[in-house]
Scaffold this active site. Structure first.
Site, PDB file in Angstrom:
ATOM      1  N   TYR A 230     -13.135  -2.085   5.985  1.00 30.43           N
ATOM      2  CA  TYR A 230     -12.544  -0.771   6.205  1.00 30.43           C
ATOM      3  C   TYR A 230     -12.940   0.140   5.044  1.00 30.43           C
ATOM      4  O   TYR A 230     -12.727  -0.188   3.883  1.00 30.43           O
ATOM      5  CB  TYR A 230     -11.003  -0.827   6.316  1.00 30.43           C
ATOM      6  CG  TYR A 230     -10.480   0.574   6.525  1.00 30.43           C
ATOM      7  CD1 TYR A 230     -10.457   1.131   7.795  1.00 30.43           C
ATOM      8  CD2 TYR A 230     -10.108   1.380   5.449  1.00 30.43           C
ATOM      9  CE1 TYR A 230     -10.066   2.442   8.001  1.00 30.43           C
ATOM     10  CE2 TYR A 230      -9.715   2.695   5.640  1.00 30.43           C
ATOM     11  CZ  TYR A 230      -9.698   3.215   6.910  1.00 30.43           C
ATOM     12  OH  TYR A 230      -9.320   4.517   7.111  1.00 30.43           O
TER      13      TYR A 230
ATOM     14  N   ARG B 290       0.819  -1.225   0.000  1.00 30.55           N
ATOM     15  CA  ARG B 290       0.000   0.000   0.000  1.00 30.55           C
ATOM     16  C   ARG B 290       0.846   1.265   0.000  1.00 30.55           C
ATOM     17  O   ARG B 290       0.368   2.327  -0.329  1.00 30.55           O
ATOM     18  CB  ARG B 290      -0.868   0.015   1.254  1.00 30.55           C
ATOM     19  CG  ARG B 290      -2.209  -0.610   1.077  1.00 30.55           C
ATOM     20  CD  ARG B 290      -3.034  -0.511   2.327  1.00 30.55           C
ATOM     21  NE  ARG B 290      -3.194   0.859   2.784  1.00 30.55           N
ATOM     22  CZ  ARG B 290      -3.801   1.192   3.906  1.00 30.55           C
ATOM     23  NH1 ARG B 290      -4.299   0.268   4.664  1.00 30.55           N
ATOM     24  NH2 ARG B 290      -3.917   2.440   4.270  1.00 30.55           N
TER      25      ARG B 290
ATOM     26  N   ARG C   5      -8.921  -4.790  15.050  1.00 34.84           N
ATOM     27  CA  ARG C   5      -7.648  -4.221  15.470  1.00 34.84           C
ATOM     28  C   ARG C   5      -7.982  -2.856  16.046  1.00 34.84           C
ATOM     29  O   ARG C   5      -8.851  -2.159  15.524  1.00 34.84           O
ATOM     30  CB  ARG C   5      -6.720  -4.082  14.260  1.00 34.84           C
ATOM     31  CG  ARG C   5      -5.315  -3.648  14.619  1.00 34.84           C
ATOM     32  CD  ARG C   5      -4.372  -4.001  13.468  1.00 34.84           C
ATOM     33  NE  ARG C   5      -4.558  -3.170  12.290  1.00 34.84           N
ATOM     34  CZ  ARG C   5      -4.115  -1.935  12.169  1.00 34.84           C
ATOM     35  NH1 ARG C   5      -3.483  -1.355  13.153  1.00 34.84           N
ATOM     36  NH2 ARG C   5      -4.318  -1.246  11.053  1.00 34.84           N
TER      37      ARG C   5
HETATM   38  P1  FAD Z   1     -18.850   5.014  12.657  1.00 36.66           P
HETATM   39  O1  FAD Z   1     -18.254   6.355  12.487  1.00 36.66           O
HETATM   40  O2  FAD Z   1     -18.134   4.046  13.514  1.00 36.66           O
HETATM   41  O3  FAD Z   1     -20.339   5.153  13.146  1.00 36.66           O
HETATM   42  C1  FAD Z   1     -21.103   4.062  13.644  1.00 36.66           C
HETATM   43  C2  FAD Z   1     -21.928   4.582  14.789  1.00 36.66           C
HETATM   44  O4  FAD Z   1     -22.845   3.561  15.194  1.00 36.66           O
HETATM   45  C3  FAD Z   1     -21.105   4.914  16.034  1.00 36.66           C
HETATM   46  O5  FAD Z   1     -21.313   6.254  16.409  1.00 36.66           O
HETATM   47  C4  FAD Z   1     -21.606   3.930  17.095  1.00 36.66           C
HETATM   48  O6  FAD Z   1     -21.629   4.494  18.392  1.00 36.66           O
HETATM   49  C5  FAD Z   1     -23.014   3.639  16.593  1.00 36.66           C
HETATM   50  N1  FAD Z   1     -23.532   2.352  17.088  1.00 36.66           N
HETATM   51  C6  FAD Z   1     -22.952   1.138  16.998  1.00 36.66           C
HETATM   52  N2  FAD Z   1     -23.724   0.212  17.592  1.00 36.66           N
HETATM   53  C7  FAD Z   1     -24.828   0.850  18.058  1.00 36.66           C
HETATM   54  C8  FAD Z   1     -25.983   0.432  18.792  1.00 36.66           C
HETATM   55  N3  FAD Z   1     -26.148  -0.832  19.161  1.00 36.66           N
HETATM   56  N4  FAD Z   1     -26.916   1.357  19.119  1.00 36.66           N
HETATM   57  C9  FAD Z   1     -26.740   2.662  18.775  1.00 36.66           C
HETATM   58  N5  FAD Z   1     -25.663   3.111  18.098  1.00 36.66           N
HETATM   59  C10 FAD Z   1     -24.720   2.216  17.743  1.00 36.66           C
HETATM   60  N6  FAD Z   1     -11.149   7.817   6.788  1.00 36.66           N
HETATM   61  C11 FAD Z   1     -10.652   8.763   5.960  1.00 36.66           C
HETATM   62  O7  FAD Z   1     -11.240   9.034   4.918  1.00 36.66           O
HETATM   63  N7  FAD Z   1      -9.515   9.472   6.308  1.00 36.66           N
HETATM   64  C12 FAD Z   1      -8.825   9.243   7.446  1.00 36.66           C
HETATM   65  O8  FAD Z   1      -7.807   9.903   7.711  1.00 36.66           O
HETATM   66  C13 FAD Z   1      -9.320   8.226   8.332  1.00 36.66           C
HETATM   67  N8  FAD Z   1      -8.675   7.958   9.478  1.00 36.66           N
HETATM   68  C14 FAD Z   1      -9.142   6.963  10.291  1.00 36.66           C
HETATM   69  C15 FAD Z   1      -8.455   6.683  11.469  1.00 36.66           C
HETATM   70  C16 FAD Z   1      -8.891   5.655  12.301  1.00 36.66           C
HETATM   71  C17 FAD Z   1      -8.149   5.346  13.582  1.00 36.66           C
HETATM   72  C18 FAD Z   1     -10.031   4.893  11.926  1.00 36.66           C
HETATM   73  C19 FAD Z   1     -10.503   3.750  12.782  1.00 36.66           C
HETATM   74  C20 FAD Z   1     -10.737   5.184  10.769  1.00 36.66           C
HETATM   75  C21 FAD Z   1     -10.301   6.223   9.940  1.00 36.66           C
HETATM   76  N9  FAD Z   1     -11.001   6.551   8.782  1.00 36.66           N
HETATM   77  C22 FAD Z   1     -10.507   7.525   7.951  1.00 36.66           C
HETATM   78  C23 FAD Z   1     -12.270   5.858   8.419  1.00 36.66           C
HETATM   79  C24 FAD Z   1     -13.523   6.590   8.951  1.00 36.66           C
HETATM   80  O9  FAD Z   1     -13.455   6.663  10.359  1.00 36.66           O
HETATM   81  C25 FAD Z   1     -14.769   5.811   8.512  1.00 36.66           C
HETATM   82  O10 FAD Z   1     -14.861   5.774   7.107  1.00 36.66           O
HETATM   83  C26 FAD Z   1     -16.097   6.390   9.025  1.00 36.66           C
HETATM   84  O11 FAD Z   1     -16.025   6.842  10.341  1.00 36.66           O
HETATM   85  C27 FAD Z   1     -17.143   5.313   8.933  1.00 36.66           C
HETATM   86  O12 FAD Z   1     -18.416   5.811   9.304  1.00 36.66           O
HETATM   87  P2  FAD Z   1     -19.539   4.804   9.807  1.00 36.66           P
HETATM   88  O13 FAD Z   1     -20.781   5.591   9.928  1.00 36.66           O
HETATM   89  O14 FAD Z   1     -19.555   3.580   8.973  1.00 36.66           O
HETATM   90  O15 FAD Z   1     -19.009   4.273  11.209  1.00 36.66           O
HETATM   91  N1  UDP Z   2       4.248   1.952   7.469  1.00 28.56           N
HETATM   92  C1  UDP Z   2       5.582   1.961   7.807  1.00 28.56           C
HETATM   93  N2  UDP Z   2       6.147   3.124   8.251  1.00 28.56           N
HETATM   94  C2  UDP Z   2       5.437   4.280   8.355  1.00 28.56           C
HETATM   95  C3  UDP Z   2       4.070   4.265   7.987  1.00 28.56           C
HETATM   96  C4  UDP Z   2       3.508   3.077   7.543  1.00 28.56           C
HETATM   97  O1  UDP Z   2       6.257   0.950   7.736  1.00 28.56           O
HETATM   98  O2  UDP Z   2       6.009   5.302   8.774  1.00 28.56           O
HETATM   99  C5  UDP Z   2       3.654   0.648   6.995  1.00 28.56           C
HETATM  100  C6  UDP Z   2       3.075  -0.173   8.127  1.00 28.56           C
HETATM  101  O3  UDP Z   2       3.349  -1.520   7.847  1.00 28.56           O
HETATM  102  C7  UDP Z   2       1.596   0.095   8.049  1.00 28.56           C
HETATM  103  C8  UDP Z   2       1.383   0.272   6.550  1.00 28.56           C
HETATM  104  O4  UDP Z   2       2.579   0.890   6.101  1.00 28.56           O
HETATM  105  O5  UDP Z   2       0.863  -0.966   8.561  1.00 28.56           O
HETATM  106  C9  UDP Z   2       0.172   1.151   6.209  1.00 28.56           C
HETATM  107  O6  UDP Z   2       0.309   2.394   6.888  1.00 28.56           O
HETATM  108  P1  UDP Z   2      -0.742   3.573   6.877  1.00 28.56           P
HETATM  109  O7  UDP Z   2      -0.344   4.562   7.898  1.00 28.56           O
HETATM  110  O8  UDP Z   2      -0.908   4.035   5.471  1.00 28.56           O
HETATM  111  O9  UDP Z   2      -2.103   2.843   7.233  1.00 28.56           O
HETATM  112  P2  UDP Z   2      -2.871   2.689   8.590  1.00 28.56           P
HETATM  113  O10 UDP Z   2      -1.884   2.507   9.690  1.00 28.56           O
HETATM  114  O11 UDP Z   2      -3.654   3.968   8.738  1.00 28.56           O
HETATM  115  O12 UDP Z   2      -3.711   1.480   8.336  1.00 28.56           O
END
Ligand code: FAD
Ligand code: UDP
Length: 383
Positions: A364, A182, A260
């Site tokens: 995801y 990736r 995770r």
């Molecule tokens: P969620 O935002 O999880 O919403 C689901 C909701 O359902 C929650 O509020 C939860 O409380 C509610 N729920 C669950 N079960 C129940 C229940 N039984 N009763 C009532 N409510 C409930 N995307 C990007 O484009 N750019 C990024 O930089 C990026 N960074 C990310 C970093 C992290 C650490 C993570 C985990 C994700 C990231 N994402 C990013 C992805 C992004 O968060 C998701 O695409 C988006 O939040 C998904 O929306 P959703 O509505 O599917 O889920």
């Molecule tokens: N990665 C790495 N060094 C960095 C950033 C990322 O080796 O400084 C590798 C690591 O294996 C990670 C993968 O690239 O799991 C994807 O990283 P990214 O940050 O894009 O994705 P995310 O952690 O948000 O899933």
């Protein structure tokens, strides 16, 4: 039959649920949105600390090449010009630009042109391929071999090994090769992490996006769909839009899906600028966290940074998932893929339920595709 009070009961006020509710309401449908958390927005929710929007569930940067989705989110709240360009602090103590590009190669080897960088990369790749051939290995069998043959020893040791082993809790020699495919490699001086045409963060923060989508729509927070007191509401709506965990919907009858997760330690610092960038990765094993996010840099640029005297940072730690922790990323292994597939099959039999979003699909998704999916599900449902 008695007329139902709502057309849709929407479980989850994340981006999927909020976008669905917004679009269905615009088309004249009556929606009720519930969320078990104390706020709307799901994982994009921000908490305001010292006048700074803190990304409570992890750093979020919106990016897309789909003009329709970009225009849609900007019609709710205008987005700023934030461009994700993370840095990495390496075991040798130096800072490197990411993703791997001409700046990284200059910092690592002093090479100034793409031809010089290519020659250095080829030399290191050849070494790795030769070592594999000497051992009778034809294809990279794991992440370590994949990385060494893709980008060579120096980048692997300084920028990949420590970070990846912290993140996944296993040696790179025991991780699948696909994880590293990736990472983009660029032969230009371009630190932009994404290739998309549009990216940014909502001006005023993500809560403006979530609240804008849900404006005028009945929402109840602190309301768990599986709490019997509220389950009754299902009877008031013709359709259920479910964005919670798919295994929970079916009472885990086929088993539990794994996730995770990461945890965050957040600190207020008495200085205006801690690391000069929103994201710094820590690729050495010495620091236990994988990255530090300095939240103000998502929304404050230039002189604005100094105008707010404090700053808020979050250290991000990978942790083993246990029940009760935030389910962040689906686990891409055979057991979980097969189990998710069986739950998806059960979901297809629920004819008055729309399963959508990352928890309900066990996939995801970045934010933009989630909005795209909600858009198409509304259209399908209203046909
Ligand atoms: P969620 O935002 O999880 O919403 C689901 C909701 O359902 C929650 O509020 C939860 O409380 C509610 N729920 C669950 N079960 C129940 C229940 N039984 N009763 C009532 N409510 C409930 N995307 C990007 O484009 N750019 C990024 O930089 C990026 N960074 C990310 C970093 C992290 C650490 C993570 C985990 C994700 C990231 N994402 C990013 C992805 C992004 O968060 C998701 O695409 C988006 O939040 C998904 O929306 P959703 O509505 O599917 O889920
Ligand atoms: N990665 C790495 N060094 C960095 C950033 C990322 O080796 O400084 C590798 C690591 O294996 C990670 C993968 O690239 O799991 C994807 O990283 P990214 O940050 O894009 O994705 P995310 O952690 O948000 O899933």
């Amino acid at each position: 039959m008695r007329e139902k009070k709502y057309d849709y009961l929407i479980v989850g006020a994340g981006l999927f649920g909020a976008t669905f509710a917004h679009l269905a309401t615009k088309r004249g449908k009556r929606c009720l949105v519930i969320d078990k958390r104390s706020h709307v927005g799901g994982n994009v929710y921000c908490e305001e600390i010292e006048g700074i929007n803190v990304h409570k569930y992890g750093a979020h940067i919106f990016h897309t090449s789909d003009r329709r989705i970009w225009d849609f989110v900007n019609s709710i709240v205008p987005f700023n010009r934030y461009t994700n360009s993370p840095l990495a602090k390496a075991p040798d103590g130096k800072l490197y630009n990411l993703p791997f590009n001409m700046n990284t190669f200059y910092q690592m080897w002093g090479v100034k042109t793409p031809a010089e960088a290519q020659a250095k990369l080829d030399e290191q790749r050849r070494e790795a391929i030769k070592r594999m051939e000497d051992d009778g290995i034809k294809e990279p069998r794991n992440l370590e071999e994949q990385a060494l043959t893709l980008i060579g020893r120096d980048v692997y040791e300084q920028l990949i090994k420590g970070y990846t082993e912290k993140q996944w809790g296993r040696p790179c020699s025991e991780l699948p090769a696909f994880i590293i495919r990736r990472l983009p490699v660029r032969m230009t001086f371009d630190n932009n992490y994404f290739n998309d045409c549009y990216q940014g963060v909502p001006i005023g923060g993500y809560n403006k996006l979530a609240e804008g989508l849900l404006k005028g729509i009945e929402c109840k927070t602190d309301t768990d769909f599986f709490n019997s007191e509220y389950k009754e509401w299902r009877k008031y709506a013709k359709w259920l839009v479910y964005t919670g965990a798919i295994d929970e919907y079916f009472s885990y009858k086929l088993g539990r899906l794994d996730w995770r997760t990461v945890s965050f330690q957040t600190y207020i610092k008495d200085i205006p600028n801690y690391q000069g960038n929103a994201v710094v990765n820590y690729t050495s094993r010495e620091e236990p966290y994988t990255r530090i996010i300095e939240h103000k840099h998502f929304e404050m640029f230039g002189q604005d940074i100094e105008r707010v005297p404090k700053t808020v940072i979050s250290e991000e730690y990978p942790v083993e998932y246990k029940e009760g922790l935030e389910p962040y990323y689906p686990v891409n292994d055979l057991r979980n893929e097969n189990l998710a597939e069986q739950y998806r099959f059960l979901a297809e039999q629920e004819h008055d339920v729309i399963f959508g979003g990352r928890l309900a699909e066990y996939k995801y998704y970045d934010m933009a595709p989630i909005i795209g999916k909600a858009l198409s599900e509304v259209c399908k449902s209203l046909q």
